[in-house]
Design a protein around this motif. Structure first.
Motif, PDB file in Angstrom:
ATOM      1  N   PRO A  64       0.839  -1.198   0.000  1.00  0.00           N
ATOM      2  CA  PRO A  64       0.000   0.000   0.000  1.00  0.00           C
ATOM      3  C   PRO A  64       0.874   1.248   0.000  1.00  0.00           C
ATOM      4  N   LYS A  65       0.407   2.272  -0.679  1.00  0.00           N
ATOM      5  CA  LYS A  65       1.136   3.534  -0.716  1.00  0.00           C
ATOM      6  C   LYS A  65       1.008   4.216   0.643  1.00  0.00           C
ATOM      7  N   PRO A  66       2.136   4.670   1.200  1.00  0.00           N
ATOM      8  CA  PRO A  66       2.062   5.348   2.489  1.00  0.00           C
ATOM      9  C   PRO A  66       1.391   6.703   2.358  1.00  0.00           C
ATOM     10  N   LYS A  67       0.741   7.121   3.425  1.00  0.00           N
ATOM     11  CA  LYS A  67       0.157   8.447   3.473  1.00  0.00           C
ATOM     12  C   LYS A  67       1.281   9.438   3.709  1.00  0.00           C
ATOM     13  N   GLY A  68       1.156  10.608   3.150  1.00  0.00           N
ATOM     14  CA  GLY A  68       2.184  11.616   3.371  1.00  0.00           C
ATOM     15  C   GLY A  68       1.924  12.372   4.664  1.00  0.00           C
ATOM     16  N   PHE A  69       2.946  12.672   5.364  1.00  0.00           N
ATOM     17  CA  PHE A  69       2.867  13.544   6.538  1.00  0.00           C
ATOM     18  C   PHE A  69       3.649  14.758   6.112  1.00  0.00           C
ATOM     19  N   ASP A  70       2.965  15.766   5.665  1.00  0.00           N
ATOM     20  CA  ASP A  70       3.582  16.862   4.965  1.00  0.00           C
ATOM     21  C   ASP A  70       4.067  17.907   5.953  1.00  0.00           C
ATOM     22  N   MET A  71       5.360  18.037   6.077  1.00  0.00           N
ATOM     23  CA  MET A  71       5.935  18.974   7.026  1.00  0.00           C
ATOM     24  C   MET A  71       7.164  19.622   6.399  1.00  0.00           C
ATOM     25  N   ARG A  72       6.974  20.237   5.257  1.00  0.00           N
ATOM     26  CA  ARG A  72       8.051  20.835   4.480  1.00  0.00           C
ATOM     27  C   ARG A  72       8.714  21.968   5.239  1.00  0.00           C
ATOM     28  N   LEU A  73      10.019  21.985   5.209  1.00  0.00           N
ATOM     29  CA  LEU A  73      10.796  23.055   5.813  1.00  0.00           C
ATOM     30  C   LEU A  73      11.300  23.921   4.669  1.00  0.00           C
ATOM     31  N   THR A  74      10.831  25.146   4.586  1.00  0.00           N
ATOM     32  CA  THR A  74      11.206  26.008   3.478  1.00  0.00           C
ATOM     33  C   THR A  74      12.279  27.006   3.913  1.00  0.00           C
ATOM     34  N   PHE A  75      12.954  27.578   2.913  1.00  0.00           N
ATOM     35  CA  PHE A  75      14.090  28.461   3.147  1.00  0.00           C
ATOM     36  C   PHE A  75      13.938  29.754   2.373  1.00  0.00           C
ATOM     37  N   ASP A  76      14.620  30.781   2.852  1.00  0.00           N
ATOM     38  CA  ASP A  76      14.694  32.037   2.123  1.00  0.00           C
ATOM     39  C   ASP A  76      15.600  31.859   0.914  1.00  0.00           C
ATOM     40  N   LEU A  77      15.487  32.768  -0.038  1.00  0.00           N
ATOM     41  CA  LEU A  77      16.298  32.755  -1.242  1.00  0.00           C
ATOM     42  C   LEU A  77      17.783  32.792  -0.873  1.00  0.00           C
ATOM     43  N   ASP A  78      18.579  31.952  -1.511  1.00  0.00           N
ATOM     44  CA  ASP A  78      20.034  31.885  -1.310  1.00  0.00           C
ATOM     45  C   ASP A  78      20.431  31.612   0.137  1.00  0.00           C
ATOM     46  N   SER A  79      19.622  30.875   0.874  1.00  0.00           N
ATOM     47  CA  SER A  79      19.899  30.656   2.291  1.00  0.00           C
ATOM     48  C   SER A  79      19.750  29.192   2.670  1.00  0.00           C
ATOM     49  N   SER A 124      25.066  22.804  -4.524  1.00  0.00           N
ATOM     50  CA  SER A 124      25.772  23.138  -3.290  1.00  0.00           C
ATOM     51  C   SER A 124      24.806  23.676  -2.226  1.00  0.00           C
ATOM     52  N   LEU A 125      23.892  24.551  -2.641  1.00  0.00           N
ATOM     53  CA  LEU A 125      22.914  25.124  -1.705  1.00  0.00           C
ATOM     54  C   LEU A 125      21.971  24.044  -1.175  1.00  0.00           C
ATOM     55  N   SER A 126      21.540  23.129  -2.029  1.00  0.00           N
ATOM     56  CA  SER A 126      20.626  22.072  -1.567  1.00  0.00           C
ATOM     57  C   SER A 126      21.317  21.152  -0.563  1.00  0.00           C
ATOM     58  N   VAL A 127      22.596  20.875  -0.772  1.00  0.00           N
ATOM     59  CA  VAL A 127      23.362  20.073   0.186  1.00  0.00           C
ATOM     60  C   VAL A 127      23.478  20.830   1.509  1.00  0.00           C
ATOM     61  N   ALA A 128      23.746  22.140   1.430  1.00  0.00           N
ATOM     62  CA  ALA A 128      23.863  22.956   2.652  1.00  0.00           C
ATOM     63  C   ALA A 128      22.545  22.970   3.419  1.00  0.00           C
ATOM     64  N   ARG A 129      21.428  23.020   2.715  1.00  0.00           N
ATOM     65  CA  ARG A 129      20.114  23.003   3.383  1.00  0.00           C
ATOM     66  C   ARG A 129      19.880  21.669   4.076  1.00  0.00           C
TER      67      ARG A 129
END
Length: 177
Positions: A64-79, A124-129
């Motif tokens: 069965p497909k798991p249900k998503g538990f959506d808890m996205r952590l967003t970032f400021d531009l270039d941060s 590089s930024l995605s790795v830093a995040r």
């Protein structure tokens, strides 16, 4: 050879009544216990065993497909700096990850960017995040061996608009042996 089950547990503030933007608050909309209970319900953490006869893809398709538990952590531009609301949510995530019911679970921290910037810069930024989130969890006594940080640059946008700020995010995936 060990087989890992990867369950997208897109820890990303939007479903399960968790939209931090809508709440405009640094208070988490959930508790560590709610998060643990959700994860325990989604995957077999060792309490049950099953056998599937067939190819890896056939067996995966039968799950069965798991249900998503959506808890996205967003970032400021270039941060890659965690916002206060992200830190508040990660405090709860850290408490949940230390719960005994999740002792066999490992987590993949996936960093993403929008399409601004070069491919190299975005990678590089995605790795830093991703590392920023992983380091925060480790600073809260989550064992580093349970966390893998990886960057995906702009390669997996969340929205159709590659410049949408929602693409600047970190997601977590749950893995169990």
């Amino acid at each position: 050879m060990r087989l890992w089950t990867i369950t997208p547990l897109v820890l990303a503030l939007a479903s399960f009544s968790l939209d931090a933007k809508a709440q405009n608050t640094s208070e988490p909309a959930y508790t560590a216990d709610e998060l643990v209970n959700f994860m325990v319900e989604q995957v077999d953490l060792g309490s049950a065993r099953a056998l599937c006869i067939g190819t890896k893809s056939e067996c995966a398709a039968s799950q069965p497909k798991p249900k998503g538990f959506d808890m996205r952590l967003t970032f400021d531009l270039d941060s890659s700096t965690l916002r206060p609301e992200a830190k508040a949510n990660l405090e709860v995530v850290a408490a949940a990850l230390k719960d005994a019911r999740l002792r066999v679970a490992k987590f993949k921290v996936e960093g993403h960017t929008d399409a601004r910037g070069s491919d190299d810069y975005n990678m590089s930024l995605s790795v830093a995040r991703a590392r920023s989130v992983a380091d925060f969890l480790v600073s809260r006594n989550v064992d580093r061996s349970r966390i893998v940080a990886e960057g995906f640059g702009e390669g997996a946008p969340l929205t159709a608009d590659p410049l949408d700020p929602d693409n600047r995010r970190v997601e977590l995936s749950l893995s169990v042996e």
